[in-house]
Design a protein around this motif. Sequence first.
Motif, PDB file in Angstrom:
ATOM      1  N   SER A  94       0.818  -1.217   0.000  1.00 24.17           N
ATOM      2  CA  SER A  94       0.000   0.000   0.000  1.00 24.17           C
ATOM      3  C   SER A  94       0.849   1.264   0.000  1.00 24.17           C
ATOM      4  O   SER A  94       0.363   2.358  -0.322  1.00 24.17           O
ATOM      5  N   ILE A  95       2.124   1.118   0.363  1.00 22.06           N
ATOM      6  CA  ILE A  95       3.035   2.265   0.413  1.00 22.06           C
ATOM      7  C   ILE A  95       3.788   2.435  -0.905  1.00 22.06           C
ATOM      8  O   ILE A  95       3.930   3.550  -1.416  1.00 22.06           O
ATOM      9  N   VAL A  96       4.282   1.330  -1.468  1.00 13.43           N
ATOM     10  CA  VAL A  96       5.110   1.407  -2.675  1.00 13.43           C
ATOM     11  C   VAL A  96       4.515   0.550  -3.788  1.00 13.43           C
ATOM     12  O   VAL A  96       3.836  -0.451  -3.532  1.00 13.43           O
ATOM     13  N   ASP A  97       4.792   0.950  -5.019  1.00 11.85           N
ATOM     14  CA  ASP A  97       4.366   0.201  -6.198  1.00 11.85           C
ATOM     15  C   ASP A  97       5.305  -0.983  -6.394  1.00 11.85           C
ATOM     16  O   ASP A  97       6.500  -0.802  -6.628  1.00 11.85           O
ATOM     17  N   PHE A  98       4.786  -2.185  -6.300  1.00  9.03           N
ATOM     18  CA  PHE A  98       5.626  -3.374  -6.415  1.00  9.03           C
ATOM     19  C   PHE A  98       6.205  -3.539  -7.824  1.00  9.03           C
ATOM     20  O   PHE A  98       7.154  -4.292  -8.021  1.00  9.03           O
ATOM     21  N   LYS A  99       5.657  -2.833  -8.810  1.00  3.97           N
ATOM     22  CA  LYS A  99       6.188  -2.932 -10.169  1.00  3.97           C
ATOM     23  C   LYS A  99       7.329  -1.934 -10.412  1.00  3.97           C
ATOM     24  O   LYS A  99       8.010  -2.002 -11.434  1.00  3.97           O
ATOM     25  N   ALA A 100       7.535  -1.018  -9.463  1.00  3.79           N
ATOM     26  CA  ALA A 100       8.586  -0.011  -9.608  1.00  3.79           C
ATOM     27  C   ALA A 100       9.950  -0.619  -9.289  1.00  3.79           C
ATOM     28  O   ALA A 100      10.044  -1.688  -8.670  1.00  3.79           O
ATOM     29  N   ARG A 101      10.993   0.074  -9.723  1.00  2.00           N
ATOM     30  CA  ARG A 101      12.352  -0.288  -9.340  1.00  2.00           C
ATOM     31  C   ARG A 101      12.794   0.624  -8.197  1.00  2.00           C
ATOM     32  O   ARG A 101      12.189   1.672  -7.954  1.00  2.00           O
ATOM     33  N   PRO A 102      13.821   0.235  -7.454  1.00  4.80           N
ATOM     34  CA  PRO A 102      14.215   1.018  -6.272  1.00  4.80           C
ATOM     35  C   PRO A 102      14.407   2.509  -6.536  1.00  4.80           C
ATOM     36  O   PRO A 102      14.038   3.340  -5.700  1.00  4.80           O
ATOM     37  N   GLU A 103      14.977   2.880  -7.698  1.00  5.11           N
ATOM     38  CA  GLU A 103      15.215   4.308  -7.957  1.00  5.11           C
ATOM     39  C   GLU A 103      13.923   5.076  -8.233  1.00  5.11           C
ATOM     40  O   GLU A 103      13.920   6.314  -8.225  1.00  5.11           O
ATOM     41  N   ASP A 104      12.813   4.356  -8.468  1.00  8.42           N
ATOM     42  CA  ASP A 104      11.532   5.014  -8.742  1.00  8.42           C
ATOM     43  C   ASP A 104      10.758   5.343  -7.469  1.00  8.42           C
ATOM     44  O   ASP A 104       9.771   6.089  -7.518  1.00  8.42           O
ATOM     45  N   VAL A 105      11.159   4.788  -6.363  1.00  5.90           N
ATOM     46  CA  VAL A 105      10.450   5.002  -5.098  1.00  5.90           C
ATOM     47  C   VAL A 105      10.836   6.363  -4.535  1.00  5.90           C
ATOM     48  O   VAL A 105      12.018   6.730  -4.487  1.00  5.90           O
ATOM     49  N   SER A 106       9.856   7.139  -4.109  1.00  2.43           N
ATOM     50  CA  SER A 106      10.137   8.484  -3.589  1.00  2.43           C
ATOM     51  C   SER A 106      10.773   8.421  -2.208  1.00  2.43           C
ATOM     52  O   SER A 106      10.674   7.409  -1.500  1.00  2.43           O
ATOM     53  N   THR A 107      11.394   9.510  -1.829  1.00  2.49           N
ATOM     54  CA  THR A 107      11.992   9.608  -0.497  1.00  2.49           C
ATOM     55  C   THR A 107      10.925   9.420   0.578  1.00  2.49           C
ATOM     56  O   THR A 107      11.136   8.720   1.577  1.00  2.49           O
ATOM     57  N   GLU A 108       9.768  10.026   0.373  1.00  2.00           N
ATOM     58  CA  GLU A 108       8.683   9.929   1.361  1.00  2.00           C
ATOM     59  C   GLU A 108       8.217   8.487   1.518  1.00  2.00           C
ATOM     60  O   GLU A 108       7.923   8.036   2.645  1.00  2.00           O
ATOM     61  N   GLU A 109       8.158   7.744   0.417  1.00  2.00           N
ATOM     62  CA  GLU A 109       7.736   6.345   0.489  1.00  2.00           C
ATOM     63  C   GLU A 109       8.767   5.500   1.235  1.00  2.00           C
ATOM     64  O   GLU A 109       8.408   4.631   2.037  1.00  2.00           O
ATOM     65  N   TYR A 110      10.051   5.759   0.995  1.00  2.00           N
ATOM     66  CA  TYR A 110      11.078   5.034   1.744  1.00  2.00           C
ATOM     67  C   TYR A 110      10.983   5.350   3.238  1.00  2.00           C
ATOM     68  O   TYR A 110      11.178   4.469   4.085  1.00  2.00           O
ATOM     69  N   CYS A 111      10.680   6.597   3.572  1.00  2.00           N
ATOM     70  CA  CYS A 111      10.542   6.964   4.985  1.00  2.00           C
ATOM     71  C   CYS A 111       9.367   6.241   5.627  1.00  2.00           C
ATOM     72  O   CYS A 111       9.457   5.791   6.781  1.00  2.00           O
ATOM     73  N   GLU A 112       8.263   6.111   4.873  1.00  2.00           N
ATOM     74  CA  GLU A 112       7.113   5.371   5.395  1.00  2.00           C
ATOM     75  C   GLU A 112       7.459   3.898   5.590  1.00  2.00           C
ATOM     76  O   GLU A 112       7.050   3.274   6.583  1.00  2.00           O
ATOM     77  N   LEU A 113       8.218   3.333   4.658  1.00  2.00           N
ATOM     78  CA  LEU A 113       8.674   1.946   4.823  1.00  2.00           C
ATOM     79  C   LEU A 113       9.526   1.804   6.079  1.00  2.00           C
ATOM     80  O   LEU A 113       9.384   0.840   6.833  1.00  2.00           O
ATOM     81  N   ALA A 114      10.441   2.762   6.291  1.00  2.00           N
ATOM     82  CA  ALA A 114      11.330   2.700   7.455  1.00  2.00           C
ATOM     83  C   ALA A 114      10.531   2.741   8.753  1.00  2.00           C
ATOM     84  O   ALA A 114      10.820   1.993   9.700  1.00  2.00           O
ATOM     85  N   LYS A 115       9.514   3.590   8.803  1.00  2.00           N
ATOM     86  CA  LYS A 115       8.680   3.656  10.010  1.00  2.00           C
ATOM     87  C   LYS A 115       7.946   2.334  10.234  1.00  2.00           C
ATOM     88  O   LYS A 115       7.853   1.853  11.369  1.00  2.00           O
ATOM     89  N   LEU A 116       7.443   1.754   9.156  1.00  2.00           N
ATOM     90  CA  LEU A 116       6.726   0.477   9.264  1.00  2.00           C
ATOM     91  C   LEU A 116       7.666  -0.641   9.714  1.00  2.00           C
ATOM     92  O   LEU A 116       7.336  -1.415  10.633  1.00  2.00           O
ATOM     93  N   PHE A 117       8.831  -0.740   9.083  1.00  2.00           N
ATOM     94  CA  PHE A 117       9.802  -1.778   9.443  1.00  2.00           C
ATOM     95  C   PHE A 117      10.273  -1.606  10.885  1.00  2.00           C
ATOM     96  O   PHE A 117      10.442  -2.580  11.615  1.00  2.00           O
ATOM     97  N   TYR A 118      10.500  -0.349  11.278  1.00  2.00           N
ATOM     98  CA  TYR A 118      10.986  -0.091  12.638  1.00  2.00           C
ATOM     99  C   TYR A 118       9.907  -0.442  13.672  1.00  2.00           C
ATOM    100  O   TYR A 118      10.196  -1.063  14.700  1.00  2.00           O
ATOM    101  N   GLU A 119       8.679  -0.073  13.376  1.00  2.00           N
ATOM    102  CA  GLU A 119       7.572  -0.359  14.298  1.00  2.00           C
ATOM    103  C   GLU A 119       7.426  -1.861  14.515  1.00  2.00           C
ATOM    104  O   GLU A 119       7.177  -2.318  15.638  1.00  2.00           O
ATOM    105  N   HIS A 120       7.613  -2.640  13.464  1.00  2.00           N
ATOM    106  CA  HIS A 120       7.442  -4.094  13.554  1.00  2.00           C
ATOM    107  C   HIS A 120       8.760  -4.826  13.781  1.00  2.00           C
ATOM    108  O   HIS A 120       8.789  -6.061  13.744  1.00  2.00           O
ATOM    109  N   LYS A 121       9.836  -4.064  13.998  1.00  2.00           N
ATOM    110  CA  LYS A 121      11.153  -4.635  14.317  1.00  2.00           C
ATOM    111  C   LYS A 121      11.591  -5.672  13.268  1.00  2.00           C
ATOM    112  O   LYS A 121      12.165  -6.709  13.604  1.00  2.00           O
ATOM    113  N   VAL A 122      11.330  -5.375  12.010  1.00  2.00           N
ATOM    114  CA  VAL A 122      11.654  -6.309  10.935  1.00  2.00           C
ATOM    115  C   VAL A 122      13.157  -6.430  10.749  1.00  2.00           C
ATOM    116  O   VAL A 122      13.706  -7.530  10.699  1.00  2.00           O
ATOM    117  N   ILE A 123      13.834  -5.316  10.674  1.00  2.00           N
ATOM    118  CA  ILE A 123      15.289  -5.335  10.441  1.00  2.00           C
ATOM    119  C   ILE A 123      16.032  -5.803  11.679  1.00  2.00           C
ATOM    120  O   ILE A 123      16.909  -6.660  11.614  1.00  2.00           O
TER     121      ILE A 123
END
Length: 322
Positions: free
Chosen positions: A276-305
Amino acid sequence: MSLPKLPSIRELIKLYGLSAKSQLSQNFILDKNITDKIVRTAHISEKTPLVVEVGPGPGLLSRSILDAGATRVIAVEKDDRFIPTLSQLSEASNQRFNVIQGNMLTIDHGDIIDKLELEKDQPIHIMGNLPFNVASPLLIQWLHQQTRREGLFGIGNDVWMTLMFQKEVGDRIAADASTSKRGRLAVMAQSLCHVKEVYKVPSTVFVPKPKVDASVVQLRPKPYFTNARDMAGTYQTLEEILRLYFTKRRKTVGHITNHLGKSLPGLQSIMEQIESIVDFKARPEDVSTEEYCELAKLFYEHKVIQSNPMTKTKRLNRSELN
């Protein structure tokens, strides 16, 4: 607030027998018209209370900063050969200019802070013609300190940075999404700062002449993209996410994410949220800075990394950012 007439930098270099050391990636600018332009792009004026200059060398950029009216300049210089010429500049400026001998990568910022006389609402400006071999590591260090509110970034004042990099590195720092230069360094910088390339510097103005041109990049702080308590940890998570995705930059985000789901505990449970945050058909360079930040918050909240010991040991190689 202009300086009195001083010997030219060329004269000082000849007088003291100074030369650029290739092992320190030193290249001098000897044309004050160029350093004056760099200072103008940084908007240094009589209203600038403090500039921290990194690697002043023989001191031409320092002179331009002082001539522009900066109230105080504190310079950090690693090479002791330049201390006599910089000490002369300190005397000529009526102590508006002070030099600390040290390596900016390892120096205790307290040594700089001890010399400060700032009100809480006054900004600090970091400037420097950075040696090319330490420019990226310095920037990464400062960005992490910004998230942890450490050193110069922890005294409650905004910190602006106007820094010279190899043009290729400057292009990468300022790269927009969906461009060929887009990579980890762009997202790491742009997640915390407004980033703009403000001046191109041709290689012909340097002595000795390097093989590549340079570029001056300005970074102005943004508000944190998450709460202050979680910022440092979330930013470390962002760094790891960028490493994981950009090392497979030819793959789609969906392919990379599904592959990571096999090795990162907890990722499968948030797969729908990721999509819901990023387009799965995109490549890494196509993802916006804001979308990466949202991913980081999600990963951090769920302690994925954090839950994967392998990612703890394979930290980002800061000398090979792409």
